[in-house]
Design a protein around this motif. Sequence first.
Motif, PDB file in Angstrom:
ATOM      1  N   ASP A  64       0.819  -1.222   0.000  1.00 44.03           N
ATOM      2  CA  ASP A  64       0.000   0.000   0.000  1.00 44.03           C
ATOM      3  C   ASP A  64       0.852   1.271   0.000  1.00 44.03           C
ATOM      4  OD1 ASP A  64      -2.315  -1.402  -0.142  1.00 44.03           O
ATOM      5  OD2 ASP A  64      -2.910  -1.142   1.964  1.00 44.03           O
ATOM      6  N   PRO A  65       1.993   1.305   0.734  1.00 48.36           N
ATOM      7  CA  PRO A  65       2.792   2.539   0.721  1.00 48.36           C
ATOM      8  C   PRO A  65       3.326   2.914  -0.661  1.00 48.36           C
ATOM      9  CG  PRO A  65       3.412   1.144   2.571  1.00 48.36           C
ATOM     10  CD  PRO A  65       2.502   0.330   1.713  1.00 48.36           C
ATOM     11  N   LEU A  66       3.298   1.969  -1.620  1.00 45.40           N
ATOM     12  CA  LEU A  66       3.809   2.263  -2.959  1.00 45.40           C
ATOM     13  C   LEU A  66       2.722   2.772  -3.901  1.00 45.40           C
ATOM     14  CD1 LEU A  66       6.179  -0.808  -3.565  1.00 45.40           C
ATOM     15  CD2 LEU A  66       6.674   1.366  -2.427  1.00 45.40           C
ATOM     16  N   ASP A  67       1.470   2.817  -3.449  1.00 40.03           N
ATOM     17  CA  ASP A  67       0.376   3.254  -4.320  1.00 40.03           C
ATOM     18  C   ASP A  67       0.619   4.647  -4.877  1.00 40.03           C
ATOM     19  OD1 ASP A  67      -1.004   0.933  -4.173  1.00 40.03           O
ATOM     20  OD2 ASP A  67      -2.461   1.613  -2.674  1.00 40.03           O
ATOM     21  N   ALA A  68       1.209   5.502  -4.075  1.00 39.88           N
ATOM     22  CA  ALA A  68       1.448   6.883  -4.521  1.00 39.88           C
ATOM     23  C   ALA A  68       2.738   7.009  -5.338  1.00 39.88           C
ATOM     24  CB  ALA A  68       1.519   7.816  -3.308  1.00 39.88           C
ATOM     25  N   HIS A  69       3.440   5.882  -5.520  1.00 35.51           N
ATOM     26  CA  HIS A  69       4.719   5.907  -6.242  1.00 35.51           C
ATOM     27  C   HIS A  69       4.734   4.766  -7.273  1.00 35.51           C
ATOM     28  CE1 HIS A  69       6.064   8.600  -3.018  1.00 35.51           C
ATOM     29  NE2 HIS A  69       5.557   7.711  -2.169  1.00 35.51           N
ATOM     30  N   PRO A  70       3.946   4.874  -8.332  1.00 33.60           N
ATOM     31  CA  PRO A  70       3.852   3.769  -9.299  1.00 33.60           C
ATOM     32  C   PRO A  70       5.187   3.375  -9.922  1.00 33.60           C
ATOM     33  CG  PRO A  70       2.807   5.773 -10.130  1.00 33.60           C
ATOM     34  CD  PRO A  70       3.088   6.009  -8.683  1.00 33.60           C
ATOM     35  N   TYR A  71       6.115   4.329 -10.041  1.00 35.77           N
ATOM     36  CA  TYR A  71       7.412   3.984 -10.627  1.00 35.77           C
ATOM     37  C   TYR A  71       8.197   3.051  -9.706  1.00 35.77           C
ATOM     38  CZ  TYR A  71       9.626   7.379  -7.484  1.00 35.77           C
ATOM     39  OH  TYR A  71      10.085   8.058  -6.380  1.00 35.77           O
ATOM     40  N   LEU A  72       7.973   3.159  -8.381  1.00 38.74           N
ATOM     41  CA  LEU A  72       8.630   2.234  -7.458  1.00 38.74           C
ATOM     42  C   LEU A  72       8.033   0.835  -7.561  1.00 38.74           C
ATOM     43  CD1 LEU A  72       9.022   4.425  -4.224  1.00 38.74           C
ATOM     44  CD2 LEU A  72      10.724   3.938  -6.007  1.00 38.74           C
ATOM     45  N   LEU A  73       6.705   0.776  -7.745  1.00 42.73           N
ATOM     46  CA  LEU A  73       6.046  -0.525  -7.932  1.00 42.73           C
ATOM     47  C   LEU A  73       6.550  -1.203  -9.209  1.00 42.73           C
ATOM     48  CD1 LEU A  73       3.929  -2.390  -6.654  1.00 42.73           C
ATOM     49  CD2 LEU A  73       2.217  -1.271  -8.095  1.00 42.73           C
ATOM     50  N   GLU A  74       6.690  -0.407 -10.275  1.00 41.63           N
ATOM     51  CA  GLU A  74       7.204  -0.961 -11.525  1.00 41.63           C
ATOM     52  C   GLU A  74       8.636  -1.448 -11.344  1.00 41.63           C
ATOM     53  OE1 GLU A  74       8.145   0.381 -16.154  1.00 41.63           O
ATOM     54  OE2 GLU A  74       7.878   1.896 -14.587  1.00 41.63           O
ATOM     55  N   THR A  75       9.457  -0.671 -10.611  1.00 45.53           N
ATOM     56  CA  THR A  75      10.843  -1.076 -10.359  1.00 45.53           C
ATOM     57  C   THR A  75      10.896  -2.400  -9.615  1.00 45.53           C
ATOM     58  OG1 THR A  75      11.576   1.227 -10.307  1.00 45.53           O
ATOM     59  CG2 THR A  75      13.011  -0.407  -9.254  1.00 45.53           C
ATOM     60  N   LEU A  76      10.060  -2.529  -8.583  1.00 41.42           N
ATOM     61  CA  LEU A  76      10.015  -3.780  -7.817  1.00 41.42           C
ATOM     62  C   LEU A  76       9.598  -4.943  -8.714  1.00 41.42           C
ATOM     63  CD1 LEU A  76      10.091  -5.357  -5.148  1.00 41.42           C
ATOM     64  CD2 LEU A  76       7.708  -4.629  -4.762  1.00 41.42           C
ATOM     65  N   ARG A  77       8.586  -4.725  -9.549  1.00 40.42           N
ATOM     66  CA  ARG A  77       8.081  -5.794 -10.423  1.00 40.42           C
ATOM     67  C   ARG A  77       9.182  -6.275 -11.376  1.00 40.42           C
ATOM     68  NH1 ARG A  77       2.978  -6.564 -10.982  1.00 40.42           N
ATOM     69  NH2 ARG A  77       2.432  -4.370 -10.605  1.00 40.42           N
ATOM     70  N   VAL A  78       9.895  -5.338 -12.005  1.00 42.93           N
ATOM     71  CA  VAL A  78      10.959  -5.703 -12.940  1.00 42.93           C
ATOM     72  C   VAL A  78      12.093  -6.401 -12.210  1.00 42.93           C
ATOM     73  CG1 VAL A  78      12.732  -4.759 -14.476  1.00 42.93           C
ATOM     74  CG2 VAL A  78      10.391  -3.877 -14.582  1.00 42.93           C
ATOM     75  N   PHE A  79      12.478  -5.890 -11.037  1.00 49.53           N
ATOM     76  CA  PHE A  79      13.582  -6.473 -10.277  1.00 49.53           C
ATOM     77  C   PHE A  79      13.266  -7.922  -9.874  1.00 49.53           C
ATOM     78  CE2 PHE A  79      16.083  -6.909  -6.253  1.00 49.53           C
ATOM     79  CZ  PHE A  79      17.340  -6.762  -6.816  1.00 49.53           C
ATOM     80  N   VAL A  80      12.030  -8.162  -9.461  1.00 52.86           N
ATOM     81  CA  VAL A  80      11.621  -9.519  -9.081  1.00 52.86           C
ATOM     82  C   VAL A  80      11.573 -10.426 -10.306  1.00 52.86           C
ATOM     83  CG1 VAL A  80       9.677 -10.891  -8.236  1.00 52.86           C
ATOM     84  CG2 VAL A  80      10.408  -8.838  -6.991  1.00 52.86           C
ATOM     85  N   SER A  81      10.990  -9.931 -11.408  1.00 57.09           N
ATOM     86  CA  SER A  81      10.872 -10.759 -12.614  1.00 57.09           C
ATOM     87  C   SER A  81      12.236 -11.109 -13.193  1.00 57.09           C
ATOM     88  CB  SER A  81      10.018 -10.046 -13.669  1.00 57.09           C
ATOM     89  OG  SER A  81      10.707  -8.923 -14.199  1.00 57.09           O
ATOM     90  N   ARG A  82      13.241 -10.260 -12.942  1.00 56.05           N
ATOM     91  CA  ARG A  82      14.589 -10.512 -13.451  1.00 56.05           C
ATOM     92  C   ARG A  82      15.458 -11.263 -12.438  1.00 56.05           C
ATOM     93  NH1 ARG A  82      15.296 -10.855 -18.733  1.00 56.05           N
ATOM     94  NH2 ARG A  82      14.457  -9.039 -19.861  1.00 56.05           N
TER      95      ARG A  82
END
Length: 369
Positions: A296-314
């Motif tokens: 939830d704390p990342l809702d206001a920071h979509p670029y951080l959510l995207e960064t986490l998603r890419v980092f995990v997928s890689r």
Amino acid sequence: MPDLLDRMAPRVRELTAAVLARCVAEVPFYRDLPREVLEGEVSRSVTAVFGLMLRGLRDPGAVGAGELARLIEWSARRAEERVPLEAAVAAYLIGAQVWWGAVAEEAGPGELAEAGAGLLGCLRTAMPAVALAHQQALEDIRGEDKRVRRALLAALLGGRPYEGLAAAAGVELGQAHEVVCFAFARTPPPRLVQSALDAHAGTLVLADHAEGIALLPAGKPLPDLAAVVGGAPLLTAACAAEPGGIPAAAEEAREVMALVQRLGRPPGVYRFDDVLVEYQLARPGSGLARLAAKLDPLDAHPYLLETLRVFVSRGHNRRQSSLDLHVHRNTLDYRLHRVAMLTGLDLAVPAEARLLEAALTAYDLMPKR
């Protein structure tokens, strides 16, 4: 040309035998036919066509509606007997060659040109009608075959009796099958997908293109449909040891397909073991919402959510992640540090990294807010 007609009529039996011999020698389909079929139905058809040619000698316009109807009936019957169109056309042309050779031997100087015009006129009238009738009959047969195969697939997927339908479709179901669900980012023509599946399996594949499900022989690698049809498929598969296990395997494949689509996974082949954790996380319960709330704390920071998603997928590969995100490595490290600060979970700590990955899966499975 009554004189030429009188000279040609006694030769019909001889010419019929010559046509049959050439068909056997030159056309593989006829070579494989039993002798009783060649000397029976095929011989009678050739003789009947020569009868039309004889009438053409009497009157070049003799191939009228009645004769055409008979030609169409013969051609449709050949198609129903599964005679390939190319074999039927080859037989007509061989008959025309044999006929013309005999006419050339028998015709006088003033008869040859008129006899040739009559033969060409007969072919010009007959061949389009023959080809069209044959093609229409084949399409009717294929349509019925498709209907039976669809009914067979529906029976197998529904766990209903299938033996009679399998016999009607000419499908052997004794071996194990793999149930495959497929979906495309850009839907290709069903005929193209079916051809790719058939070519891969080496036989006709039972498939429902509307639902996106097919039965393939087990033990073979799944086909790369993306390369064949130019689409971007998602494939899921589950093995079925016998026809009786197909309904359960199909349900499993559908669930895996639905799951990878909800998670937005990239194109590829997914089996149940590939998504076991995600499958369990997707079960109803309060745990899913609590896991998703970690982000939830990342809702206001979509670029951080995207960064986490890419980092995990890689797989936590910093170099590849920074390339995918088009950012410098230092920028990537800063963003990951921000994720840790906001969520209280540090990707450098194995237990917290696993929790973050599970939270990301739960976030993707939750209804969009």
